[in-house]
Design a protein around this motif. Structure first.
Motif, PDB file in Angstrom:
ATOM      1  N   GLY A 191       0.600  -1.046  -0.047  1.00 46.44           N
ATOM      2  CA  GLY A 191      -0.125  -0.055   0.361  1.00 46.44           C
ATOM      3  C   GLY A 191       0.749   0.802   0.415  1.00 46.44           C
ATOM      4  N   TYR A 192       1.861   1.242   1.247  1.00 42.45           N
ATOM      5  CA  TYR A 192       3.077   2.474   0.873  1.00 42.45           C
ATOM      6  C   TYR A 192       3.181   3.176  -0.332  1.00 42.45           C
ATOM      7  CZ  TYR A 192       2.830   2.960   5.593  1.00 42.45           C
ATOM      8  OH  TYR A 192       1.962   3.714   6.951  1.00 42.45           O
ATOM      9  N   VAL A 193       3.761   1.561  -0.963  1.00 43.47           N
ATOM     10  CA  VAL A 193       4.261   1.568  -2.868  1.00 43.47           C
ATOM     11  C   VAL A 193       3.697   2.252  -3.303  1.00 43.47           C
ATOM     12  CG1 VAL A 193       5.367   0.680  -4.340  1.00 43.47           C
ATOM     13  CG2 VAL A 193       6.719   0.111  -2.262  1.00 43.47           C
ATOM     14  N   ALA A 194       2.153   1.797  -3.262  1.00 39.59           N
ATOM     15  CA  ALA A 194       1.125   2.427  -4.515  1.00 39.59           C
ATOM     16  C   ALA A 194       1.053   3.220  -4.155  1.00 39.59           C
ATOM     17  CB  ALA A 194      -0.209   1.345  -4.337  1.00 39.59           C
ATOM     18  N   ASP A 195       0.813   3.952  -2.921  1.00 37.34           N
ATOM     19  CA  ASP A 195       0.984   5.404  -2.398  1.00 37.34           C
ATOM     20  C   ASP A 195       1.571   6.583  -3.428  1.00 37.34           C
ATOM     21  OD1 ASP A 195      -1.807   5.723  -1.696  1.00 37.34           O
ATOM     22  OD2 ASP A 195      -0.874   4.827  -0.146  1.00 37.34           O
ATOM     23  N   ARG A 196       3.120   5.715  -3.203  1.00 32.66           N
ATOM     24  CA  ARG A 196       3.868   6.490  -3.364  1.00 32.66           C
ATOM     25  C   ARG A 196       4.496   6.222  -5.076  1.00 32.66           C
ATOM     26  NH1 ARG A 196       7.769   9.376  -5.360  1.00 32.66           N
ATOM     27  NH2 ARG A 196       9.679   9.331  -4.225  1.00 32.66           N
ATOM     28  N   PHE A 197       4.714   5.490  -5.934  1.00 34.75           N
ATOM     29  CA  PHE A 197       5.039   4.922  -7.265  1.00 34.75           C
ATOM     30  C   PHE A 197       3.584   5.113  -8.196  1.00 34.75           C
ATOM     31  CE2 PHE A 197       8.434   4.174  -4.492  1.00 34.75           C
ATOM     32  CZ  PHE A 197       9.548   4.622  -4.802  1.00 34.75           C
ATOM     33  N   GLY A 198       2.469   4.886  -7.684  1.00 37.03           N
ATOM     34  CA  GLY A 198       1.615   5.101  -8.077  1.00 37.03           C
ATOM     35  C   GLY A 198       0.972   2.965  -8.558  1.00 37.03           C
ATOM     36  N   ALA A 199      -0.524   2.969  -8.302  1.00 37.15           N
ATOM     37  CA  ALA A 199      -1.035   1.947  -8.567  1.00 37.15           C
ATOM     38  C   ALA A 199      -0.560   1.067  -9.404  1.00 37.15           C
ATOM     39  CB  ALA A 199      -2.213   2.164  -8.126  1.00 37.15           C
ATOM     40  N   ARG A 200      -0.917   1.610 -10.270  1.00 38.44           N
ATOM     41  CA  ARG A 200      -1.104   0.448 -11.302  1.00 38.44           C
ATOM     42  C   ARG A 200       0.606  -0.191 -12.196  1.00 38.44           C
ATOM     43  NH1 ARG A 200      -5.449   2.737 -15.902  1.00 38.44           N
ATOM     44  NH2 ARG A 200      -5.427   4.287 -13.935  1.00 38.44           N
ATOM     45  N   LYS A 201       1.595   0.907 -11.656  1.00 38.32           N
ATOM     46  CA  LYS A 201       3.062   0.526 -11.766  1.00 38.32           C
ATOM     47  C   LYS A 201       3.537  -0.257 -10.799  1.00 38.32           C
ATOM     48  CE  LYS A 201       5.060   4.991 -13.668  1.00 38.32           C
ATOM     49  NZ  LYS A 201       5.603   5.679 -13.115  1.00 38.32           N
ATOM     50  N   THR A 202       2.812  -0.788  -9.372  1.00 39.90           N
ATOM     51  CA  THR A 202       3.605  -1.345  -8.394  1.00 39.90           C
ATOM     52  C   THR A 202       2.543  -2.771  -8.529  1.00 39.90           C
ATOM     53  OG1 THR A 202       3.201   0.538  -7.346  1.00 39.90           O
ATOM     54  CG2 THR A 202       3.065  -1.890  -5.833  1.00 39.90           C
ATOM     55  N   MET A 203       0.939  -1.990  -9.119  1.00 39.03           N
ATOM     56  CA  MET A 203      -0.036  -3.413  -9.251  1.00 39.03           C
ATOM     57  C   MET A 203       1.335  -4.987 -11.159  1.00 39.03           C
ATOM     58  SD  MET A 203      -3.405  -3.877 -11.015  1.00 39.03           S
ATOM     59  CE  MET A 203      -3.549  -2.903 -12.013  1.00 39.03           C
ATOM     60  N   VAL A 204       1.125  -4.045 -11.637  1.00 36.80           N
ATOM     61  CA  VAL A 204       2.795  -4.386 -12.866  1.00 36.80           C
ATOM     62  C   VAL A 204       4.163  -5.480 -12.757  1.00 36.80           C
ATOM     63  CG1 VAL A 204       4.075  -3.844 -15.016  1.00 36.80           C
ATOM     64  CG2 VAL A 204       2.004  -2.940 -15.031  1.00 36.80           C
ATOM     65  N   ALA A 205       4.256  -4.295 -11.849  1.00 37.67           N
ATOM     66  CA  ALA A 205       5.365  -5.188 -10.647  1.00 37.67           C
ATOM     67  C   ALA A 205       4.905  -6.092  -9.816  1.00 37.67           C
ATOM     68  CB  ALA A 205       6.394  -4.176  -9.827  1.00 37.67           C
ATOM     69  N   GLY A 206       3.452  -6.321  -9.156  1.00 31.74           N
ATOM     70  CA  GLY A 206       3.096  -7.308  -8.191  1.00 31.74           C
ATOM     71  C   GLY A 206       2.869  -8.803  -9.590  1.00 31.74           C
ATOM     72  N   ILE A 207       2.503  -8.540 -10.651  1.00 30.29           N
ATOM     73  CA  ILE A 207       2.258  -9.331 -11.287  1.00 30.29           C
ATOM     74  C   ILE A 207       3.451 -10.674 -11.545  1.00 30.29           C
ATOM     75  CG2 ILE A 207       0.469 -10.273 -13.660  1.00 30.29           C
ATOM     76  CD1 ILE A 207      -1.097  -7.964 -12.702  1.00 30.29           C
ATOM     77  N   GLY A 208       4.828  -8.860 -12.418  1.00 32.47           N
ATOM     78  CA  GLY A 208       5.512 -10.253 -12.743  1.00 32.47           C
ATOM     79  C   GLY A 208       6.575 -10.885 -11.513  1.00 32.47           C
ATOM     80  N   LEU A 209       6.344 -10.347 -10.657  1.00 32.20           N
ATOM     81  CA  LEU A 209       6.406 -11.507  -9.311  1.00 32.20           C
ATOM     82  C   LEU A 209       5.942 -12.884  -9.478  1.00 32.20           C
ATOM     83  CD1 LEU A 209       7.853  -8.685  -6.322  1.00 32.20           C
ATOM     84  CD2 LEU A 209       9.060 -10.052  -8.027  1.00 32.20           C
ATOM     85  N   PHE A 210       4.906 -12.173  -9.076  1.00 33.92           N
ATOM     86  CA  PHE A 210       4.235 -13.704  -9.428  1.00 33.92           C
ATOM     87  C   PHE A 210       4.063 -14.588 -10.052  1.00 33.92           C
ATOM     88  CE2 PHE A 210      -0.155 -16.263  -9.903  1.00 33.92           C
ATOM     89  CZ  PHE A 210      -0.586 -16.035  -9.027  1.00 33.92           C
ATOM     90  N   THR A 211       4.789 -14.300 -11.136  1.00 33.84           N
ATOM     91  CA  THR A 211       4.428 -15.642 -12.464  1.00 33.84           C
ATOM     92  C   THR A 211       5.899 -15.935 -12.411  1.00 33.84           C
ATOM     93  OG1 THR A 211       3.555 -13.194 -14.130  1.00 33.84           O
ATOM     94  CG2 THR A 211       4.872 -15.218 -15.313  1.00 33.84           C
ATOM     95  N   VAL A 212       7.172 -14.636 -12.229  1.00 33.52           N
ATOM     96  CA  VAL A 212       8.554 -15.463 -12.455  1.00 33.52           C
ATOM     97  C   VAL A 212       8.263 -16.948 -10.513  1.00 33.52           C
ATOM     98  CG1 VAL A 212      10.569 -15.059 -11.244  1.00 33.52           C
ATOM     99  CG2 VAL A 212       9.701 -13.734 -12.531  1.00 33.52           C
ATOM    100  N   GLY A 213       7.877 -16.354 -10.218  1.00 31.95           N
ATOM    101  CA  GLY A 213       7.341 -17.455  -9.046  1.00 31.95           C
ATOM    102  C   GLY A 213       6.477 -18.952  -9.589  1.00 31.95           C
ATOM    103  N   THR A 214       5.496 -18.444 -10.400  1.00 30.87           N
ATOM    104  CA  THR A 214       5.086 -19.250 -11.021  1.00 30.87           C
ATOM    105  C   THR A 214       5.500 -20.339 -11.668  1.00 30.87           C
ATOM    106  OG1 THR A 214       2.669 -18.218 -10.893  1.00 30.87           O
ATOM    107  CG2 THR A 214       2.553 -19.945 -12.257  1.00 30.87           C
ATOM    108  N   PHE A 215       6.045 -19.846 -12.656  1.00 27.52           N
ATOM    109  CA  PHE A 215       7.916 -20.803 -13.221  1.00 27.52           C
ATOM    110  C   PHE A 215       7.962 -21.497 -12.586  1.00 27.52           C
ATOM    111  CE2 PHE A 215       5.727 -18.347 -17.167  1.00 27.52           C
ATOM    112  CZ  PHE A 215       5.438 -19.018 -18.221  1.00 27.52           C
ATOM    113  N   GLY A 216       8.605 -20.670 -11.790  1.00 27.00           N
ATOM    114  CA  GLY A 216       9.419 -21.262 -10.666  1.00 27.00           C
ATOM    115  C   GLY A 216       8.734 -22.831  -9.861  1.00 27.00           C
ATOM    116  N   MET A 217       7.597 -23.032  -9.742  1.00 27.18           N
ATOM    117  CA  MET A 217       6.909 -23.852  -9.386  1.00 27.18           C
ATOM    118  C   MET A 217       7.049 -24.651 -10.422  1.00 27.18           C
ATOM    119  SD  MET A 217       5.026 -24.406  -6.759  1.00 27.18           S
ATOM    120  CE  MET A 217       5.109 -23.294  -6.088  1.00 27.18           C
TER     121      MET A 217
END
Length: 479
Positions: free
Chosen positions: A337-363
């Protein structure tokens, strides 16, 4: 931006008072925790209920299914109802319904009474889930909405993590009814805080209308459609998609959807104005949630098989390993939430999905030899990515919602999460069973590891699709 979702700063009539808003946030957090405990705390008690009521495990599973069905079927309708007739009063009524149903469940003399009590509890849970995020825009200024969304998102993950352990403690100490008595202290405190400190201004709908003008037909058709779909997905896990009853339910869901859309076009006060979905952010957000939570459900359903059969963990160790993900997501909710307030919700969301996808391919790299270390690393990336997607996603969508539509939009967000969970449990389970090539309970470790790789290769592809949708919303915003 579509005018149907564009927010009006002038409509924020409630002044920001840190102490008051903090107490409101505490009440909302407790209420969300209550609804999430209602989803997961009962699972550990199912074997004991089989013995207590002298019935089969299949029959007792309806204690879980009835709650989820009612929540999913009604969550959008109650969100819209709150927008039109007053959110605070409906929210407090939802807490009362949830607590009264909890008492009924704890005192249930038979399994049918318990299942009925859980269905009523689902009504209270639907109200809580639909409206909780809608209050953030009424109480917090724009610069603090990300933080508040982060706290509420954290409570969602914390409730998932706390449910099994809290349920086990209550079960061991006092028996299965204690799992329902536990709801009362959380619910009573939430009721006192919200009734006392949530400003009454949020209860006044911007465009009030009598209950007779509410779209009861559309709500009933939508609820029936969702119930048929969820029931089909649930039964497909044990019967398969070719089962006649499953096929009939899928046909019923499709027919219900057609009737619902026809009703929405004709009525003057529809449950859902279809023009809302021309808004890229809302439509993409719901699609991303379905994709992300379908993959997340696969980790919850298939993880125990891998940890027990392949990694060789005992029951207690499996439980500990399974809490790593929810705890990581809970801890990262507020920072997200802090990062979204500081850098913007959409940019943070893109970064989050990127991490999620890397973890999924790791699985998808799991083998018999690498086992637990790869699982832990992958689930941490998936869970942290989920936190950095969930909080900014809720923040961005609710920031664009008009005050008179916040309950509806909050309900749609919750609906997309539930649909993802229900769909993921059935479809990803079916892919796993096909990849294993037989009964997963008796499959060899190599077969289970192969099934995990196949499932999460599909999951990685779903993550990539979600990432493309997030990038599209970011480009549209810049344009």
């Amino acid at each position: 931006m579509n005018q149907a979702l564009h927010s009006h700063p002038a409509a924020r009539a409630v002044p920001h008072r840190p102490l008051r808003s903090g107490l409101v946030l505490t009440g909302l957090s407790l209420a969300i925790l209550l609804s999430q405990l209602g989803t997961g705390i009962v699972n550990v008690g199912l074997p004991h209920m089989v013995t207590a009521f002298g019935t089969s495990f299949g029959a007792v599973q309806w204690v879980v299914v009835s709650y989820l069905l009612v929540v999913t079927a009604l969550i959008v309708g109650v969100g819209r109802f709150g927008d039109q007739l007053g959110k605070k009063r409906l929210y407090l009524a939802g807490l009362v319904i949830f607590m009264a149903a909890s008492v009924t469940c704890a005192l249930a003399p038979s399994l049918p009474v318990l299942i009925a009590g859980r269905a009523v509890q689902g009504l209270g849970g639907a109200i809580i889930m639909a409206l909780s995020f809608a209050f953030v825009g009424e109480v917090f200024p724009r610069g603090r909405t990300g933080f508040a969304m982060g706290v509420l998102s954290t409570m969602v993950s914390f409730g998932i993590a706390l449910g099994p352990s809290l349920g086990s403690l209550a079960l061991a100490a006092f028996g299965w009814p204690a799992m329902f008595w536990l709801n009362l202290p959380f619910g009573l405190l939430a009721f006192v805080l919200i009734s006392r400190y949530l400003p009454t201004a949020v209860d006044a709908p911007k465009h009030p209308m009598p209950a007779t003008r509410f779209d009861w037909l559309g709500t009933a058709l939508f609820a029936a459609t969702l119930a048929a779909y969820c029931l089909a997905m649930t039964l497909s896990g044990s019967r398969g998609f070719a089962d006649p009853l499953v096929l009939q339910l899928i046909v019923a869901a499709l027919a219900g959807l057609v009737l619902f859309l026809a009703a929405q076009v004709k009525t003057a006060t529809p449950l859902l104005r279809l023009a809302m979905f021309r808004n890229l952010l809302l439509s993409a957000s719901m699609a991303m949630s379905v994709l992300i939570y379908a993959v997340m459900m696969a980790t919850l359903v298939l993880g125990p098989f891998f940890l027990a059969k392949v990694a060789g963990l005992d029951t207690r160790s499996v439980g500990m390993a399974m809490t790593v993900g929810p705890i990581a997501a809970a801890l990262m909710g507020v920072p997200a939430g802090y990062v979204a307030d500081r850098f913007g919700a959409r940019k943070t969301m893109v970064a989050g999905i990127g991490l999620f996808t890397v973890g999924t391919f790791g699985m998808a790299q799991l083998t018999v030899s690498n086992g637990l270390p790869v699982y832990i690393a992958a689930i941490l990336l998936i869970s942290i990515g989920l936190a950095f997607f969930q909080t900014p996603n809720n923040t961005a969508v609710m920031a664009d919602a008009r005050p008179e539509q916040r309950g509806l939009v909050s309900g749609l967000l919750a609906l997309s999460r539930n649909l993802g969970l229900v769909t993921g449990a059935s479809l990803m389970g079916a892919v796993f069973a096909l990849a294993v090539g037989g009964d997963s309970a008796t499959a060899a470790p190599e077969a289970i590891a192969h099934g995990m790789r196949i499932v999460f290769e599909w999951g990685g592809a779903m993550g990539v699709l979600a990432l493309l949708l997030a990038l599209a919303t970011l480009r549209r915003r810049r344009a």
